[in-house]
Design an enzyme around this catalytic site. Structure first.
Site, PDB file in Angstrom:
ATOM      1  N   HIS A 217     -20.376  13.787  -3.274  1.00 50.76           N
ATOM      2  CA  HIS A 217     -20.997  14.738  -4.196  1.00 50.76           C
ATOM      3  C   HIS A 217     -22.253  14.082  -4.760  1.00 50.76           C
ATOM      4  CE1 HIS A 217     -21.443  17.185  -7.864  1.00 50.76           C
ATOM      5  NE2 HIS A 217     -20.655  18.088  -7.306  1.00 50.76           N
ATOM      6  N   ASP A 297     -14.139   8.742  -7.028  1.00 48.77           N
ATOM      7  CA  ASP A 297     -14.392  10.080  -7.554  1.00 48.77           C
ATOM      8  C   ASP A 297     -13.123  10.898  -7.325  1.00 48.77           C
ATOM      9  OD1 ASP A 297     -15.073  12.703  -8.024  1.00 48.77           O
ATOM     10  OD2 ASP A 297     -16.840  12.720  -6.739  1.00 48.77           O
ATOM     11  N   GLN A 300     -11.382  16.058  -7.317  1.00 49.55           N
ATOM     12  CA  GLN A 300     -10.622  17.009  -6.520  1.00 49.55           C
ATOM     13  C   GLN A 300      -9.207  16.537  -6.217  1.00 49.55           C
ATOM     14  OE1 GLN A 300     -11.707  19.990  -5.847  1.00 49.55           O
ATOM     15  NE2 GLN A 300     -13.846  19.759  -6.441  1.00 49.55           N
ATOM     16  N   LYS A 323     -11.763  21.159 -14.019  1.00 46.59           N
ATOM     17  CA  LYS A 323     -11.150  21.413 -12.718  1.00 46.59           C
ATOM     18  C   LYS A 323      -9.622  21.294 -12.772  1.00 46.59           C
ATOM     19  CE  LYS A 323     -14.950  20.050  -9.613  1.00 46.59           C
ATOM     20  NZ  LYS A 323     -16.050  20.128 -10.562  1.00 46.59           N
ATOM     21  N   CYS A 463     -23.269  20.847  -3.748  1.00 42.73           N
ATOM     22  CA  CYS A 463     -23.744  19.537  -4.231  1.00 42.73           C
ATOM     23  C   CYS A 463     -23.469  18.434  -3.215  1.00 42.73           C
ATOM     24  CB  CYS A 463     -23.114  19.190  -5.587  1.00 42.73           C
ATOM     25  SG  CYS A 463     -23.625  20.264  -6.931  1.00 42.73           S
TER      26      CYS A 463
END
Length: 528
Positions: A217, A297, A300, A323, A463
């Site tokens: 991202h 990261d 998700q 999220k 992104c």
């Protein structure tokens, strides 16, 4: 002017309608036409799809224990079973059944006439917020709204207790070694920038190397580009193996060396949907680049599966609240306490200091060192409430259900002619999202058409422009699910008549689940 507008509208939408018509004519009877997307594809001479040579490494993403969708237990030759999807049931479908009533927005109707039931397939961008979390945020403002750490009065004590309880909740949720390792930020973007500007700027020098991946991202790419330009550090990128739908770990191994100081990558790709083997990748880093720190990261992954920082072995982890059923404007950075306390402050101001004189200042230890000014108190209360909500459902159940519905969505999409789904192939676990493109159809056209029918998908580069460039495309459409989505929302158009391969007249009678034919006729008339 009206004629020009109508002509332009038709020119823009005819490719999408043509693709849909082709799909109707070529799809077996009783096969659902799912959302299609794509772009105006360039010529082969202009762009070639780059497919990295397949690695000989065993695919580490396979885990049949969590694949409990009944359709996976059918015979391998189920492609001849034209209506296989009708018989699919999910072992953990009660997760969605119990969760949906908690989200009032999911019962919305949209469109000009407010007649289209909302089908929200964009949770990868922002999830919805259950009424329990909304209530807890409102309760904070109604009963204890005050600044934290700065007063001895009752409201300040209540606000401080709620705020710090939120830190304990996050620490427990990710199994941190200490509550002092949780730093609240405005989101994952700020969390990654904090590491880049504080740790990266102070630790990197010319000739050092930062290893990232092609699937990152922009939030885990642009900050490092800025820091590399300031420090003279060199950026290296792990290639994507598009045939396998994940990272080329053999290529990653060739990039790691004694000059590698920082390694950053996604836990779950927000485009590919692949679940990267974090522990194996960390072990590789420790063996080849012992001085490097690993930044994960987890935007998700944290909302969708159990994440244990001690088990994963990383040094930093970034995640965002919006999220994972929480409010916007809140995220967190987890970092090893000794590393955090070795880093200079990211911003200066109140709260982050130890002693201030006109000649200079000393700074508080982590996490206060990185939380200058008034923190996002209400947002932390909301994030903690969202975590309690997810824990009440059970993260193991959330993960298991999403693997089931993800496999179902991937199989249905991948069987459509002209549709290319990015990410791992069938039989390999993936997150509950599918980014895809359709030959000759731009994702924006598709997204607009679907929105007219109440379906929310995302169209664009998500992104992740370098990922799309590596694939040889500029955009894709993405359907991303959460535990409140169900199979019924993935139904679509049913075509009557002979199956594919049997001659038929040039007509198709069809119906759409939940849409009256009269409404469909008006929609097509207005579109055409």
């Amino acid at each position: 002017e009206m004629s020009k507008a109508i002509f332009l509208y038709c020119v823009l939408l005819l490719p999408a309608l043509s693709s849909l018509t082709e799909a109707f004519l070529s799809t077996p009877s009783f096969t659902t036409i799912l959302p299609k997307a794509g772009q105006h594809t360039p010529s082969e001479s202009a762009v070639k799809l780059r497919r990295t040579k397949s690695s000989q490494r065993r695919h580490v993403l396979q885990n049949p224990e969590l694949t409990s969708t009944d359709e996976n237990q059918d015979n391998d030759d189920d492609s001849s079973n034209e209506d296989w999807w009708k018989h699919v049931t999910f072992k953990h479908e009660q997760v969605a059944a119990k969760a949906r009533p908690d989200f009032a927005i999911l019962s919305s109707t949209i469109g000009e006439e407010k007649t289209k039931p909302l089908v929200y397939l964009d949770s990868g961008a922002t999830s919805h917020t259950p009424e329990q979390v909304i209530h807890d945020i409102a309760d904070y403002y109604e009963r204890m709204n005050s600044n934290v750490h700065r007063g001895a009065h009752t409201l300040s004590r209540l606000a401080t207790a709620a705020f710090e309880e939120g830190r304990d909740t996050v620490a427990s949720f990710i199994n941190a070694y200490s509550r002092n390792e949780v730093v609240f930020t405005s989101g994952a973007t700020e969390a990654i920038n904090l590491v880049a500007h504080s740790y990266g700027r102070s630790m990197l020098k010319e000739g050092d190397e930062i290893v990232l991946t092609e699937m990152e991202h922009h939030s885990n790419l642009v900050p490092w580009q800025i820091i590399s330009q300031e420090t003279g550090a060199v950026l290296r990128f792990v290639k994507i193996d598009f045939d396998k739908g994940g990272l080329d770990l053999d290529h990653m191994e060739t990039l790691l060396n004694e000059r590698t100081k920082i390694v950053g990558f996604q836990h779950v790709s927000n485009v590919m949907g692949c679940i990267n083997p974090v522990k194996e990748m960390v072990e590789m880093v420790r063996a080849k680049s012992p001085e490097a720190v690993v930044l994960l990261d987890a935007c998700q992954s944290v909302p969708h599966m159990r994440v244990d920082v001690q088990d994963l072995g990383v040094d930093f982890l970034a995640a965002s609240g919006h999220k994972m059923c929480g409010p916007t404007g809140i995220g967190f950075l987890w970092g090893r306490e000794d590393i955090l306390n070795s880093m200079p402050p990211f911003m200066g101001g109140g709260e982050m200091i130890d002693m201030v004189t006109l000649e200079g200042s000393t700074f508080a230890p982590a996490p206060a060192r990185f939380e200058a000014g008034t923190p996002p108190i209400a947002q932390v209360v909301g994030l903690a409430s969202a975590i309690r909500y997810l824990e009440a459902i059970g993260m193991d159940k959330v993960e298991a259900y999403e693997h089931e519905i993800a496999a179902y969505m991937y199989k249905r999409l991948s069987q459509l002619q002209g549709v290319t789904v990015l990410g791992p192939p069938e039989g390999v676990e993936r997150a509950a999202l599918c980014a895809f493109y359709v030959d000759g159809v731009h994702p924006s056209d598709l997204s607009t058409f679907l929105d007219m029918e109440g379906v929310a998908v995302r169209a664009g580069h998500h992104c992740c422009q370098p990922l799309h460039q590596a694939r040889g495309i500029s955009h894709s459409a993405r359907a991303s699910l959460y535990m409140y989505n169900n199979k019924d929302q993935l139904q679509g158009v049913t075509v009557l008549g002979p199956p594919e391969g049997v001659e038929r007249a040039a007509l198709c009678a069809f119906y759409v689940d939940g849409v009256h034919p009269s409404e469909m006729s008006i929609t097509l008339l207005n579109t055409w």
